[in-house]
Design an enzyme around this catalytic site. Structure first.
Site, PDB file in Angstrom:
ATOM      1  N   LYS A 227     -37.796  -1.956   7.594  1.00  0.00           N
ATOM      2  CA  LYS A 227     -38.093  -0.643   8.148  1.00  0.00           C
ATOM      3  C   LYS A 227     -36.793   0.108   8.409  1.00  0.00           C
ATOM      4  O   LYS A 227     -35.991  -0.295   9.243  1.00  0.00           O
ATOM      5  CB  LYS A 227     -38.888  -0.792   9.447  1.00  0.00           C
TER       6      LYS A 227
ATOM      7  N   THR B 220     -43.588  -3.104  17.590  1.00  0.00           N
ATOM      8  CA  THR B 220     -42.660  -3.172  18.720  1.00  0.00           C
ATOM      9  C   THR B 220     -42.507  -4.609  19.202  1.00  0.00           C
ATOM     10  O   THR B 220     -42.382  -4.871  20.399  1.00  0.00           O
ATOM     11  CB  THR B 220     -43.072  -2.228  19.878  1.00  0.00           C
TER      12      THR B 220
ATOM     13  N   GLU C 261     -50.692   0.231  12.807  1.00  0.00           N
ATOM     14  CA  GLU C 261     -49.840  -0.621  13.640  1.00  0.00           C
ATOM     15  C   GLU C 261     -50.080  -0.261  15.094  1.00  0.00           C
ATOM     16  O   GLU C 261     -49.739   0.847  15.532  1.00  0.00           O
ATOM     17  CB  GLU C 261     -48.370  -0.397  13.271  1.00  0.00           C
TER      18      GLU C 261
END
Length: 218
Positions: A131, A71, A42
């Site tokens: 998450k 993000t 990521e």
């Protein structure tokens, strides 16, 4: 309904969060990670230039790595991630607007959250997984508690996950773990890339179940 997480991510059960000072720093680090057996990375929007560098990263690593963009906090960022061809997107927040757009676009999304309400809201809206962030504040036992009311929820813990806790989270039923500093160490600050490759190999072994953390016996 949005697609499942990419196959390499699901099969390796490990996502490495690469947060650099500049996108120009990605290449050498991703190369060492790939050599160490990592199959999902990521890259983050807190790293300047990530979107501009993404096409070259895909060209260099797309045959080896699933490349997600993390993000993501706005619809504009999500649209750009879709446009550049991210394999999945990750958010640090719970946002029904982001999940809805990703679902409609067929983009796998892992939205962040901590409370049962946040996590279930994203999961029930069609997220590929949720998450748990920051995972270090709750620990693997939290997943056991979540599975009481939500037995099918797909969880990826992130934040403070090291090799020991990675094994514990996976044993508790996480579909994958998201790892940053404990694996990357000083790699983005001029650290030894050979040592990074060695750490990557250990995390890969732990997540594959072929190595137990120190202090645990069969």
């Amino acid at each position: 309904m949005t697609g499942e997480l990419p196959l390499r991510t699901l099969s390796s059960k490990l996502v490495v969060v690469a947060r650099a000072s500049a996108a120009a720093d990605y290449g050498a680090v991703l190369d060492a990670l790939a050599e160490g057996g990592i199959r999902s990375v990521e890259v983050t929007l807190t790293t300047p230039g990530t979107f501009d560098a993404f096409a070259s990263l895909r060209a260099a690593f797309g045959d080896t790595l699933d490349l997600g963009i993390g993000t993501v906090t706005t619809l504009g960022q999500l649209e750009r991630a879709i446009e550049v061809g991210a394999d999945y997107v990750v958010t640090p927040i719970t946002s029904s607007a982001l999940v809805e757009r990703a679902v409609n676009a067929g983009m796998p999304i892992i939205p962040g959250g901590l409370t049962p309400t946040e996590l279930f809201a994203s999961w029930s809206a069609g997220a590929s997984a949720v998450k748990v962030f920051p995972a270090g504040q709750v620990g693997p036992g939290y997943l056991k508690d979540l599975r009481g009311p939500f037995p099918d929820i797909a969880v990826v813990p992130s934040g403070g996950v090291d090799a020991d806790s990675a094994a514990a989270w996976l044993a508790a039923g996480a579909v994958a773990v998201s790892v940053g500093g404990p694996l990357l160490g000083d790699a983005f600050r001029g650290g030894d890339l050979g040592a990074l490759r060695d750490r990557a190999e250990r995390f890969v072994a732990v997540c594959a179940g072929s190595e137990r953390p120190e202090g645990q016996s069969a």
